[in-house]
Design a protein around this motif. Sequence first.
Motif, mmCIF file in Angstrom:
data_model
loop_
_atom_site.group_PDB
_atom_site.id
_atom_site.type_symbol
_atom_site.label_atom_id
_atom_site.label_comp_id
_atom_site.label_asym_id
_atom_site.label_seq_id
_atom_site.Cartn_x
_atom_site.Cartn_y
_atom_site.Cartn_z
ATOM 1 N N LEU A 175 4.017 7.329 2.141
ATOM 2 C CA LEU A 175 4.355 6.069 2.970
ATOM 3 C C LEU A 175 3.985 4.828 2.296
ATOM 4 O O LEU A 175 3.137 4.352 1.690
ATOM 5 C CB LEU A 175 3.468 6.093 4.180
ATOM 6 C CG LEU A 175 3.457 5.006 5.245
ATOM 7 C CD1 LEU A 175 4.893 5.007 5.718
ATOM 8 C CD2 LEU A 175 2.484 5.007 6.401
ATOM 9 N N ILE A 176 5.204 3.938 2.281
ATOM 10 C CA ILE A 176 4.899 2.574 1.602
ATOM 11 C C ILE A 176 4.989 1.596 2.789
ATOM 12 O O ILE A 176 5.501 1.700 3.602
ATOM 13 C CB ILE A 176 6.278 2.265 0.796
ATOM 14 C CG1 ILE A 176 6.145 3.233 -0.633
ATOM 15 C CG2 ILE A 176 6.236 0.853 0.377
ATOM 16 C CD1 ILE A 176 6.257 4.493 -0.597
ATOM 17 N N PHE A 177 3.774 0.726 2.645
ATOM 18 C CA PHE A 177 3.573 -0.145 3.712
ATOM 19 C C PHE A 177 3.210 -1.722 3.208
ATOM 20 O O PHE A 177 2.716 -1.988 2.205
ATOM 21 C CB PHE A 177 2.114 0.132 4.398
ATOM 22 C CG PHE A 177 1.519 -0.948 5.390
ATOM 23 C CD1 PHE A 177 1.891 -0.740 6.649
ATOM 24 C CD2 PHE A 177 0.678 -1.969 5.115
ATOM 25 C CE1 PHE A 177 1.462 -1.533 7.816
ATOM 26 C CE2 PHE A 177 0.437 -2.745 6.107
ATOM 27 C CZ PHE A 177 0.667 -2.560 7.338
ATOM 28 N N LEU B 81 0.757 -1.227 -0.067
ATOM 29 C CA LEU B 81 -0.084 -0.106 -0.042
ATOM 30 C C LEU B 81 0.734 1.259 0.088
ATOM 31 O O LEU B 81 2.080 1.430 0.591
ATOM 32 C CB LEU B 81 -0.826 -0.051 1.371
ATOM 33 C CG LEU B 81 -1.991 -1.150 1.281
ATOM 34 C CD1 LEU B 81 -2.633 -0.945 2.554
ATOM 35 C CD2 LEU B 81 -2.894 -1.173 0.089
ATOM 36 N N VAL B 82 0.566 2.199 -0.727
ATOM 37 C CA VAL B 82 1.257 3.662 -0.780
ATOM 38 C C VAL B 82 0.231 4.553 -0.446
ATOM 39 O O VAL B 82 -0.689 4.875 -1.045
ATOM 40 C CB VAL B 82 1.790 3.805 -2.159
ATOM 41 C CG1 VAL B 82 2.386 5.011 -2.353
ATOM 42 C CG2 VAL B 82 2.713 2.779 -2.455
ATOM 43 N N LEU B 83 0.428 5.295 0.582
ATOM 44 C CA LEU B 83 -0.454 6.256 1.147
ATOM 45 C C LEU B 83 0.069 7.848 0.911
ATOM 46 O O LEU B 83 1.228 8.104 1.063
ATOM 47 C CB LEU B 83 -0.468 5.979 2.832
ATOM 48 C CG LEU B 83 -1.361 7.149 3.398
ATOM 49 C CD1 LEU B 83 -2.855 6.855 2.984
ATOM 50 C CD2 LEU B 83 -1.224 7.249 4.890
ATOM 51 N N ASP B 84 -0.824 8.631 0.313
ATOM 52 C CA ASP B 84 -0.169 10.058 0.110
ATOM 53 C C ASP B 84 -1.089 10.821 0.807
ATOM 54 O O ASP B 84 -2.478 11.294 0.368
ATOM 55 C CB ASP B 84 -0.262 10.173 -1.451
ATOM 56 C CG ASP B 84 -0.013 11.693 -1.852
ATOM 57 O OD1 ASP B 84 0.622 12.567 -0.945
ATOM 58 O OD2 ASP B 84 -0.362 12.166 -3.239
ATOM 59 N N ASN B 85 -0.749 11.500 1.818
ATOM 60 C CA ASN B 85 -1.322 12.418 2.773
ATOM 61 C C ASN B 85 -1.000 13.988 2.205
ATOM 62 O O ASN B 85 -1.072 14.875 3.312
ATOM 63 C CB ASN B 85 -1.487 12.078 4.097
ATOM 64 C CG ASN B 85 -0.095 12.218 4.660
ATOM 65 O OD1 ASN B 85 0.896 12.653 4.104
ATOM 66 N ND2 ASN B 85 -0.216 12.220 6.021
#
Length: 227
Positions: free
Chosen positions: A113-115, A104-108
């Motif tokens: 963030l790579i999970f 998962l790649v989160l962009d806030n």
Amino acid sequence: MARIAVFKAEIDDSPDVLCWLDRMLIRLCQNIYPQFMFHFRRSQFLQVFNNSPDETAFYRHILNEEDVNNSLIMIQPNLMSYTFDVEPQPVLLDSVSIKPDAILVLDNFFHILIFHDETVAQWRKAGYQDQDGYENFKELLENSVTDAQGGSQARFLLSKLNPSMTHVSTLMYGTAQAAGAGQAIFTDDVSLQVFMEHLKRLSDWCSRGSLHRRSMLMWVLKKITCL
């Protein structure tokens, strides 16, 4: 609406701002607005715990300065899923999106963030990406950037997800949890589903027109903020 709430947070107490948001939310429960407000209520713009005053001021300042598209990403981050033989695709900002064999790649807006979840993390630690025959796994890792599984950064992704499954619940959207359906999150926060159910009840309760009910609405809304 988020910028107005941030302004109010500078001059009013946080519970009062949350109650104001809930009143606005009840009026607009028929569109996507409640979903954004659910995430906004849980964001660093209003929840100042574990943030310094300088950090809080910085986040609020950026929210007021950026355009609408970037502001929406700050409130409800983008979440992309990388899996084998499938193009990267957006997924729900929800605990059900955590899969053992997915990245998962989160962009806030503030962070990327790579999970890596359990299976991917074990394969990477075993060095499969450096062995012949695992070129597809190596490519999958290279499409992401870094590893956050089990580290201090993992909590940032988990804190942004809707906790539809928690450590005290085995249900997901009203059904029994299936294998590979996601990951339970250790939190006391209510899920988006519970949040919406409370709003629907309050909206119906308020629409019946009783003066007494309307006068009690603020008290009930404060109780929701403590769930």
